[in-house]
Design an enzyme around this catalytic site. Structure first.
Site, mmCIF file in Angstrom:
data_model
loop_
_atom_site.group_PDB
_atom_site.id
_atom_site.type_symbol
_atom_site.label_atom_id
_atom_site.label_comp_id
_atom_site.label_asym_id
_atom_site.label_seq_id
_atom_site.Cartn_x
_atom_site.Cartn_y
_atom_site.Cartn_z
ATOM 1 N N ASP A 262 -7.316 4.746 -3.731
ATOM 2 C CA ASP A 262 -7.306 3.149 -3.274
ATOM 3 C C ASP A 262 -6.873 2.534 -4.772
ATOM 4 O OD1 ASP A 262 -8.686 1.344 -0.669
ATOM 5 O OD2 ASP A 262 -7.143 1.047 -1.918
HETATM 6 C C1 GLC Z 1 -6.580 -2.180 -0.690
HETATM 7 C C2 GLC Z 1 -6.818 -1.710 0.420
HETATM 8 C C3 GLC Z 1 -5.879 -0.348 1.092
HETATM 9 C C4 GLC Z 1 -4.566 -0.984 0.551
HETATM 10 C C5 GLC Z 1 -4.509 -1.204 -0.931
HETATM 11 C C6 GLC Z 1 -3.222 -1.464 -1.564
HETATM 12 O O1 GLC Z 1 -7.719 -2.341 -1.557
HETATM 13 O O2 GLC Z 1 -8.291 -1.032 0.478
HETATM 14 O O3 GLC Z 1 -6.107 -0.222 2.224
HETATM 15 O O4 GLC Z 1 -3.629 -0.283 0.875
HETATM 16 O O5 GLC Z 1 -5.582 -1.678 -1.489
HETATM 17 O O6 GLC Z 1 -3.034 -2.956 -0.983
#
Ligand code: GLC
Length: 750
Positions: A262
């Site tokens: 993430d």
């Molecule tokens: C965010 C989310 C994830 C998302 C990523 C990119 O923190 O947890 O679901 O796809 O970052 O935006």
């Protein structure tokens, strides 16, 4: 004798290897020969370049060898606007306006794998138009707490419903040339402290409740991507969790694709790369120069690097790169996808109560007071990565205006001051000042609303949450309706008791005030670009409501398991020690909040999530999992099951007659739950194990076939760390919801 022993030894070794290897063979393995040749030509530096971000939503290919970058796109229900390469702001393009599809819980409320598949095809079509390779979705964590900031993004509190829809969504996306990225793996069930929370959970609940949607999408739909969650599970960060990423995901399930972190969710170099992380997003702090040095120092073997690179190249070979000059040529959102958004929205709306006021009767050209900010609130934007810059969104009021025209007189009042998203910190003075301004404005808005209500034939109250109330990054503190809606509807009821209430929310609300006051009550979700048309069609009877609750609606938030046991929010002082059996821990009450780790989240309710808790503990709910009314009734009869006993490798196939006994066509969702009569381990009261959505004309009767594979009834044995049969007597419960069982039958598993 010696020869015999050797043979037996080899046989046992082979069986052990097979047991640890998955039976699932990914199509991605077909590229391995080709990839081995490519890797032989790559320098170590080129390999390392692939293992971290190149830009915010891009990771590198191998330019020298003509291998394209991998391009990612949020979010689970709409392709995010084009972002700056290395920033969090959009580029303000015109053609990147996407279709806003209904959010996760709305899709789940359709209980339709067919619609989930269509949904996936829609998302893929728009991702390709934008030149994207991997969609950062579906978001398939289990809805453990009603207040979860992303409960609306996720699908259901039930692993079986979530699994069926995750498989179909994944197939829809990947059959159309885009990779999914299942998120967030795993146990990311809350937003508070999401970057530090350490989920402490027993193996059985993890296997039976929280992992199944991911397992199903990998094993049945061959998912190509997985996003490691921010949190820890039993002490290990998900982005370097060998058990989750290597042992379970790859070895046991046969996952052959790539794992990305993430965003800013990577925590180390050596553990991350060895324990299964392929790409650090959106940075290169750990898997950039630090990794190159670690390989050169002999701390990380190049064999591991080659394995991680191979896994990425498999996805790269499976997904055709789209040259930048071919992408973004036409508007992202097109009618074909807008129609899918309508189809899903129209089958998602849940009718909770109807005392003869719906469908609306316009024969006397009534005056309808449409009250509530949510009647005009855009729900596409908000929720950070899950926000959609949409081409259009039909709000409830706009949908009614389109469908009603001059057949009634619509009068609108905002009624309350909606919660708005506030970036950055504010001083107490700023907060105080805003509160005072809101109070004044609220009184004014309420006065106007009561005024038009007093002169109307019918009040259509459109309230609920919004994307600032339910959002990534923080959980709600209550499930109360925000902005004083309860008080407002009480005041409205004093001048006009002919009230239809529509809640535009993605997660449970407290209905104790609005339920008795409203003659009809519906949940119409954050329901996409066509949500307003779908709602108007339901209210007017153009279609019958067809949604069923994907989660329980509790009477009180404190009745729900994580609250009842003091496991959430963290920091509560708990009671007994953390037990690891379903019945024991549930009855033992509060888990002990260990002083050692203030961020520990004890999942001591184990498998008793959602209706599993309410049914097992016999706690009444406002509305049960699977519940939903429509504009007709259904009769169930003739439950047939072929055998009285079933072996562990057989499938229990049952059929039931369902008849639409009313005067309107409508859909029914037939549900099959299993109750263990004399199981050898503790079980929840009942568990969903099959369902089917059927459309029936007025008077029509259909024989509905449903299958329950006995292997789907196994439990995870924490002693042998393996699935085991519980060959006992079970009762099959067939009904219209978890709280409305119509027919039952006992069978014996042997
Ligand atoms: C965010 C989310 C994830 C998302 C990523 C990119 O923190 O947890 O679901 O796809 O970052 O935006």
């Amino acid at each position: 004798m010696k020869k015999y022993a050797t043979t037996l030894g080899l046989l046992l070794l082979g069986l052990t290897f097979l047991k640890s290897q998955s039976l699932h063979q990914s199509v991605l393995l077909q590229y391995d020969k080709q990839i081995d040749d490519i890797i032989r030509q790559m320098t170590l530096e080129e390999k390392i370049e692939m293992l971290h971000a190149k830009h915010m939503f891009t990771s590198a290919g191998v330019p020298r060898l003509g291998i394209a970058d991998m391009i990612y796109a949020d979010g689970p229900f709409g392709i995010r606007e084009e972002m700056q390469p290395d920033g969090w702001a959009g580029l303000g393009w015109e053609k990147d306006k996407a279709t806003f599809f209904p959010t996760g819980s709305a899709l789940a409320a359709t209980w339709s794998p067919e619609l989930a598949y269509a949904y996936g095809t829609g998302m893929a079509a728009e991702a390709r138009r934008r030149g994207k390779d991997m969609l950062l979705g579906p978001a398939i964590n289990i809805q453990r707490i009603p207040t979860g900031g992303r409960t609306y993004e996720y699908l259901s509190e039930d692993p079986f419903l979530s699994s069926r829809l995750s498989v179909a969504y994944t197939q829809g996306v990947q059959d159309n040339g885009v990779a999914v990225c299942l998120k967030h793996f795993a146990l990311n069930n809350q937003e508070n402290n999401r970057g530090t929370v350490n989920v402490i959970i027993g193996e059985r609940a993890m296997r039976e409740i929280y992992l199944p949607p991911f397992e199903a999408a990998v094993v049945e739909a061959d998912a190509y991507g997985v996003m490691a969650a921010y949190n820890k599970v039993n002490g290990w960060w998900c982005a370097e969790n060998d058990l989750l990423l290597n042992q379970i995901l790859r070895k046991e399930w046969g996952f052959a694709g790539m794992v990305i972190s993430d965003w800013s969710g990577t925590h180390s170099t050596v553990d991350a790369i060895n324990h299964g992380l392929n790409v650090e997003m959106p940075t290169k702090q750990f898997l950039g120069a630090a990794l190159l040095d670690s390989v050169k120092a002999g701390i990380v073997s190049e064999a591991v690097i080659n394995e991680r690179v191979k896994e990425i190249l498999r996805v790269r070979m499976a997904i055709k790169p789209i040259p930048a000059e071919e992408a973004n040529q036409i508007m992202t959102s097109q009618p074909a996808q807008q129609k899918i958004a309508y189809d899903v929205a129209s089958k998602s709306i849940v009718l909770l109560k109807n005392e003869g006021v719906l469908p609306l009767d316009l024969s006397r050209k009534p005056v309808i007071a449409v009250i509530g900010a949510n009647a005009t609130q855009i729900m596409a934007t908000g929720g950070l990565g899950a926000g959609v810059k949409t081409l259009y969104e039909v709000t409830p009021l706009a949908g009614l205006q389109d469908r009603i025209g001059d057949k009634a007189e619509l009068r609108y009042a905002q009624g309350y001051v909606p919660v708005v998203y506030r970036w950055g910190r504010r001083t107490p003075e700023q907060i105080e000042k805003e509160q005072q301004e809101n109070d004044i404005k609220s009184k004014q808005l309420a006065k106007e609303a009561i005024e038009i209500a007093s002169q109307a034939d019918l009040v259509l109250f459109v309230g609920g949450d919004n994307r600032a109330v339910e959002t990534e990054g923080r959980d709600r503190e209550t499930i109360e309706l925000p902005s004083g809606q309860d008080d407002l509807i009480r005041q409205i009821a004093e001048v006009n008791n002919n009230i239809v209430t529509v809640l535009v929310s993605g997660a449970p609300n407290d209905l104790k005030v609005v339920q008795p006051i409203s003659k009809a009550l519906l949940i119409s979700w954050f329901n996409g670009s066509e949500g307003g048309h779908a709602l108007a069609d339901v209210l007017l009877g153009n279609i019958a409501p067809g949604g069923r609750l994907p989660f329980s609606l509790p009477v009180n938030l404190k009745d729900s398991p994580a609250y009842a046991l003091g496991n959430y929010p963290q920091g509560d002082k708990g009671g007994d020690v953390f037990a690891n059996l379903v019945s024991e821990s549930a009855s033992s009450g509060k888990a002990k909040q260990s002083e050692s780790d203030p961020n520990a989240a004890y999942y001591s309710e184990e498998s008793l999530v959602g209706y599993r808790w309410f049914d097992t503990k016999k706690i009444p709910v406002m509305y049960p999992f699977g519940y939903g009314l429509t504009y007709t009734q259904f009769a169930y009869s003739g439950l047939k099951i072929e055998q009285d006993t079933y072996a562990s490798d057989e499938v229990i196939s049952l059929s039931v007659e369902v008849q639409n006994t009313g005067g309107r066509p409508a859909d029914e969702v037939v549900q099959v739950y299993v109750h263990r009569i004399d199981g050898s381990v503790a079980w929840p009261e009942k568990e969903l194990k099959a369902f089917a959505r059927v459309s029936l004309q007025a008077g029509e009767k259909q024989t509905v076939q449903l299958n329950v594979p006995v292997k789907g009834l196994r439990y995870w044995d924490e002693t042998s760390h393996a699935w085991k049969d519980d060959l006992c007597n079970i009762e099959l419960l067939v009904g219209a919801s978890s709280g409305d069982i119509r027919l039952t039958r006992k069978v014996t598993l042997h």
